[in-house]
Design a protein around this motif. Structure first.
Motif, mmCIF file in Angstrom:
data_model
loop_
_atom_site.group_PDB
_atom_site.id
_atom_site.type_symbol
_atom_site.label_atom_id
_atom_site.label_comp_id
_atom_site.label_asym_id
_atom_site.label_seq_id
_atom_site.Cartn_x
_atom_site.Cartn_y
_atom_site.Cartn_z
ATOM 1 N N ILE A 1 3.841 -11.478 8.375
ATOM 2 C CA ILE A 1 3.061 -12.629 7.894
ATOM 3 C C ILE A 1 1.807 -12.856 8.728
ATOM 4 O O ILE A 1 0.744 -13.193 8.194
ATOM 5 C CB ILE A 1 3.947 -13.896 7.876
ATOM 6 N N THR A 2 1.903 -12.626 10.043
ATOM 7 C CA THR A 2 0.761 -12.929 10.910
ATOM 8 C C THR A 2 -0.219 -11.763 11.058
ATOM 9 O O THR A 2 -1.328 -11.955 11.562
ATOM 10 C CB THR A 2 1.245 -13.336 12.313
ATOM 11 N N GLU A 3 0.169 -10.545 10.615
ATOM 12 C CA GLU A 3 -0.720 -9.393 10.761
ATOM 13 C C GLU A 3 -0.987 -8.630 9.474
ATOM 14 O O GLU A 3 -1.962 -7.880 9.395
ATOM 15 C CB GLU A 3 -0.142 -8.414 11.810
ATOM 16 N N TRP A 4 -0.121 -8.809 8.439
ATOM 17 C CA TRP A 4 -0.250 -7.978 7.233
ATOM 18 C C TRP A 4 -0.285 -8.795 5.940
ATOM 19 O O TRP A 4 -0.103 -8.238 4.855
ATOM 20 C CB TRP A 4 0.906 -6.973 7.171
ATOM 21 N N SER A 5 -0.515 -10.064 6.025
ATOM 22 C CA SER A 5 -0.568 -10.913 4.835
ATOM 23 C C SER A 5 -1.898 -11.656 4.817
ATOM 24 O O SER A 5 -2.650 -11.633 5.806
ATOM 25 C CB SER A 5 0.593 -11.915 4.846
ATOM 26 N N PRO A 6 -2.224 -12.347 3.719
ATOM 27 C CA PRO A 6 -3.487 -13.113 3.697
ATOM 28 C C PRO A 6 -3.510 -14.266 4.698
ATOM 29 O O PRO A 6 -4.575 -14.834 4.960
ATOM 30 C CB PRO A 6 -3.550 -13.630 2.252
ATOM 31 N N PHE A 7 -2.340 -14.609 5.263
ATOM 32 C CA PHE A 7 -2.304 -15.647 6.299
ATOM 33 C C PHE A 7 -2.716 -15.092 7.663
ATOM 34 O O PHE A 7 -2.919 -15.863 8.606
ATOM 35 C CB PHE A 7 -0.913 -16.259 6.390
ATOM 36 N N ALA A 8 -2.815 -13.757 7.781
ATOM 37 C CA ALA A 8 -3.220 -13.138 9.041
ATOM 38 C C ALA A 8 -4.712 -13.378 9.283
ATOM 39 O O ALA A 8 -5.527 -13.284 8.353
ATOM 40 C CB ALA A 8 -2.929 -11.641 9.013
ATOM 41 N N GLU A 9 -5.059 -13.669 10.514
ATOM 42 C CA GLU A 9 -6.455 -13.970 10.844
ATOM 43 C C GLU A 9 -7.367 -12.786 10.551
ATOM 44 O O GLU A 9 -8.490 -12.944 10.081
ATOM 45 C CB GLU A 9 -6.557 -14.363 12.320
ATOM 46 N N ARG A 10 -6.872 -11.557 10.781
ATOM 47 C CA ARG A 10 -7.728 -10.378 10.589
ATOM 48 C C ARG A 10 -7.918 -10.018 9.114
ATOM 49 O O ARG A 10 -8.805 -9.244 8.772
ATOM 50 C CB ARG A 10 -7.141 -9.163 11.334
ATOM 51 N N ILE A 11 -7.085 -10.575 8.228
ATOM 52 C CA ILE A 11 -7.163 -10.227 6.804
ATOM 53 C C ILE A 11 -7.746 -11.374 5.989
ATOM 54 O O ILE A 11 -8.794 -11.268 5.386
ATOM 55 C CB ILE A 11 -5.775 -9.818 6.263
ATOM 56 N N GLY A 12 -7.057 -12.501 5.946
ATOM 57 C CA GLY A 12 -7.534 -13.639 5.159
ATOM 58 C C GLY A 12 -7.366 -13.416 3.660
ATOM 59 O O GLY A 12 -6.845 -12.389 3.219
ATOM 60 N N TRP A 13 -7.851 -14.376 2.879
ATOM 61 C CA TRP A 13 -7.716 -14.303 1.418
ATOM 62 C C TRP A 13 -8.881 -13.517 0.829
ATOM 63 O O TRP A 13 -10.009 -13.625 1.288
ATOM 64 C CB TRP A 13 -7.664 -15.709 0.826
ATOM 65 N N PRO A 14 -8.623 -12.737 -0.214
ATOM 66 C CA PRO A 14 -9.687 -11.892 -0.796
ATOM 67 C C PRO A 14 -10.780 -12.728 -1.458
ATOM 68 O O PRO A 14 -10.486 -13.751 -2.089
ATOM 69 C CB PRO A 14 -8.943 -11.060 -1.850
ATOM 70 N N PRO A 15 -12.028 -12.309 -1.365
ATOM 71 C CA PRO A 15 -13.111 -12.953 -2.118
ATOM 72 C C PRO A 15 -12.911 -12.749 -3.626
ATOM 73 O O PRO A 15 -12.147 -11.877 -4.066
ATOM 74 C CB PRO A 15 -14.367 -12.220 -1.627
ATOM 75 N N LEU A 16 -13.645 -13.525 -4.422
ATOM 76 C CA LEU A 16 -13.474 -13.539 -5.874
ATOM 77 C C LEU A 16 -13.689 -12.172 -6.517
ATOM 78 O O LEU A 16 -12.989 -11.806 -7.470
ATOM 79 C CB LEU A 16 -14.436 -14.560 -6.486
ATOM 80 N N HIS A 17 -14.646 -11.389 -6.002
ATOM 81 C CA HIS A 17 -14.971 -10.125 -6.669
ATOM 82 C C HIS A 17 -13.805 -9.133 -6.641
ATOM 83 O O HIS A 17 -13.723 -8.242 -7.499
ATOM 84 C CB HIS A 17 -16.246 -9.508 -6.077
ATOM 85 N N TYR A 18 -12.885 -9.281 -5.693
ATOM 86 C CA TYR A 18 -11.701 -8.411 -5.681
ATOM 87 C C TYR A 18 -10.794 -8.722 -6.873
ATOM 88 O O TYR A 18 -10.201 -7.817 -7.476
ATOM 89 C CB TYR A 18 -10.920 -8.590 -4.379
ATOM 90 N N TYR A 19 -10.678 -9.988 -7.219
ATOM 91 C CA TYR A 19 -9.857 -10.372 -8.375
ATOM 92 C C TYR A 19 -10.490 -9.876 -9.675
ATOM 93 O O TYR A 19 -9.783 -9.423 -10.584
ATOM 94 C CB TYR A 19 -9.683 -11.895 -8.424
ATOM 95 N N ILE A 20 -11.806 -9.949 -9.746
ATOM 96 C CA ILE A 20 -12.506 -9.485 -10.954
ATOM 97 C C ILE A 20 -12.334 -7.974 -11.123
ATOM 98 O O ILE A 20 -12.050 -7.482 -12.221
ATOM 99 C CB ILE A 20 -13.995 -9.866 -10.888
ATOM 100 N N SER A 21 -12.471 -7.227 -10.028
ATOM 101 C CA SER A 21 -12.355 -5.762 -10.109
ATOM 102 C C SER A 21 -10.936 -5.318 -10.443
ATOM 103 O O SER A 21 -10.733 -4.216 -10.956
ATOM 104 C CB SER A 21 -12.806 -5.125 -8.788
ATOM 105 N N ALA A 22 -9.942 -6.174 -10.183
ATOM 106 C CA ALA A 22 -8.541 -5.807 -10.441
ATOM 107 C C ALA A 22 -8.123 -6.027 -11.894
ATOM 108 O O ALA A 22 -7.069 -5.526 -12.311
ATOM 109 C CB ALA A 22 -7.620 -6.600 -9.516
ATOM 110 N N MET A 23 -8.937 -6.761 -12.678
ATOM 111 C CA MET A 23 -8.517 -7.152 -14.029
ATOM 112 C C MET A 23 -8.132 -5.985 -14.933
ATOM 113 O O MET A 23 -7.074 -5.999 -15.578
ATOM 114 C CB MET A 23 -9.604 -8.003 -14.686
#
Length: 469
Positions: free
Chosen positions: A248-270
């Motif tokens: 959770i602290t190193e490999w998830s979006p809650f990890a400081e080094r990762i964070g939540w993806p910007p919007l364009h990643y969601y658009i490209s995944a559609m």
């Protein structure tokens, strides 16, 4: 096995007892279903297949083994949701779609960008499946996808699965003899007409057949070291210690080094989400067919029915959960087809063999979940995990191509499907959908917009009529 029986028992023809929970039906072991020991033991052994995703997590995401097995454990916990929330299936990966996801991720730089792509994709897939399940629109979505596109997606997924094994430098180059022997035995047991005749005459061969991929995996544990392609297992005692905090602290979006993806990643995944949902829906249809057949075989002894909308909701929640707390390459799918077949076959033997289908599928998944924590089992299969994954991919490739070709209703469908499959592998789901739609419009013309699934048998012969001729 009366001591394994439930507190609340079912009368003939009724539903297995449960606690109503909105759209779900909560069932607890020993209270609402009988614990099925044979299925539990088989689950302990078959956890080796689930562990096969570990080398892929290590290769594509750079995860340490301890982190990767924690992801498997988290996924294994979510497998338990289905049978305990009213869904009588053995859930699994979205196996045919794994190669499509890997091809898509391979085009993204390693590290944080790749993790962002995976998180956005899995979150979006989960939300999409949950929405279709809640609204009941799942079937309508798939109905609007032409047969040619469906066939192309499945064929492309099958070929991509085979490529994962045979690409230069991949598993086959490293373990050619072990893969050849294990796959040969696996295909003979699963698909050979000759073996189907033999299994009817022998209880031993029938038992081997019911184990699915397990005999091939057990054989690989022995032959790989004998052939010098892999080391002998270093058996360790004790238990697996999950690294939840690290995940959770190193490999998830809650990890400081990762964070939540910007919007364009969601658009490209559609486009990929749409393509993979078509694969997921195909597994829903397969699950319904298997359960209906098993129920009819028991002559209405248990009132068990499959609800695709409930399955969509659970799959959606699982994918959303994993995208937040443990992004995973295997994805959270509705069905492990091979083990659903094995469980349903045992269910057909009557109430003495398996009291309720819920008990069988729940006990199996409790077995796999237990197996992840047992260090002797994990260490036994650890060296041959690449073989287990290769075997899974090749079997899935065989089935996906076969089903994909059968999805094509006409000769033109098959031609379009071939182009879509090639574009899917070469350029990804977005290009494949665009090319497929353009080809359908050019070939079928205005009929494509009106009622594409009605064919002119004179202009475009349908396979079924040609085969019967």
């Amino acid at each position: 096995m009366s001591w394994l029986g439930p507190i609340y028992k079912r009368n003939h023809g009724e539903k297995q007892p449960f606690i109503p929970l909105g759209p779900f039906q909560l069932r607890l072991p020993f209270i609402h279903y009988r614990f099925e020991l044979p299925d539990y033991i088989q689950g302990l052994l078959m956890c080796a297949v689930c562990l096969g995703i570990i080398p892929v997590l290590q290769e594509y995401l750079g995860m340490p083994f301890e982190v990767a097995i924690t992801i498997v454990i988290m996924n294994g916990f979510l497998y338990l949701w289905h049978s305990h929330l009213g869904d009588p299936v053995v859930p699994g990966w979205i196996t045919p779609a794994i190669p499509l996801l890997l091809l898509w991720l391979k085009a993204v730089p390693e590290g944080v960008p790749r993790m962002h792509s995976l998180i956005a994709f899995e979150m979006e897939l989960g939300i999409f499946a949950l929405f279709l399940g809640v609204t009941g629109l799942a079937k309508k979505f798939v109905d609007i996808v032409p047969d040619a596109l469906k066939a192309g997606i499945l064929i492309g997924a099958g070929i991509a699965a085979v490529r994962l094994v045979f690409d230069t430098g991949k598993n086959f180059d490293q373990y050619p003899w072990t893969i050849t022997i294990a796959v040969g035995i696996g295909f003979y047991i699963l698909f050979s007409n000759h073996f189907k005749v033999l299994r009817v005459k022998s209880k031993v061969l029938k038992t081997i057949s019911d184990l699915g991929l397990m005999p091939s995996i057990a054989l690989a544990i022995v032959i790989a070291p004998l052939l010098g392609e892999l080391p002998w297992p270093d058996i360790k005692w004790g238990f697996t210690i999950p690294q939840f905090y690290t995940v959770i602290t190193e490999w998830s979006p809650f990890a400081e080094r990762i964070g939540w993806p910007p919007l364009h990643y969601y658009i490209s995944a559609m486009p990929l989400v749409a393509a993979i949902y078509v694969v997921l829906f195909g597994e829903l249809i397969q699950a319904e067919a298997l359960i209906d057949e098993a129920r009819e075989f028991r002559h209405g002894d248990e009132n068990v029915h499959y609800d695709a909308n409930r399955n969509n909701m659970i799959c959606g929640l699982r994918n959303i959960f994993m995208s937040c707390f443990g992004p995973d390459l295997s994805m959270c799918g509705p069905l492990w087809a091979a083990m659903q077949v094995v469980t349903c076959e045992r269910y057909k033997h009557g109430r003495e063999a398996m009291d309720s289908l819920f008990g069988g599928v729940a006990s199996f998944r409790l077995g796999t979940f237990t197996g992840y924590f047992l260090a002797p089992i994990v260490s036994l299969v650890k060296p041959i995990l690449p073989i287990a994954l290769s075997l899974t991919m090749l079997v899935q490739g065989y089935v996906a191509v076969r089903v994909g070709i059968l999805k094509a209703r006409t000769f033109n469908d098959l031609g379009v499907a071939g182009i879509v499959a090639a574009v899917l592998i070469a350029r990804g789901a977005g290009y494949a959908f665009a090319v497929g739609i353009v080809l359908c419009v050019l070939i079928y013309g205005k009929e494509f917009f009106r009622d594409w699934h009605k064919y002119d048998k004179e202009k475009d012969p349908v396979f079924n009529s040609r085969i019967s001729d």
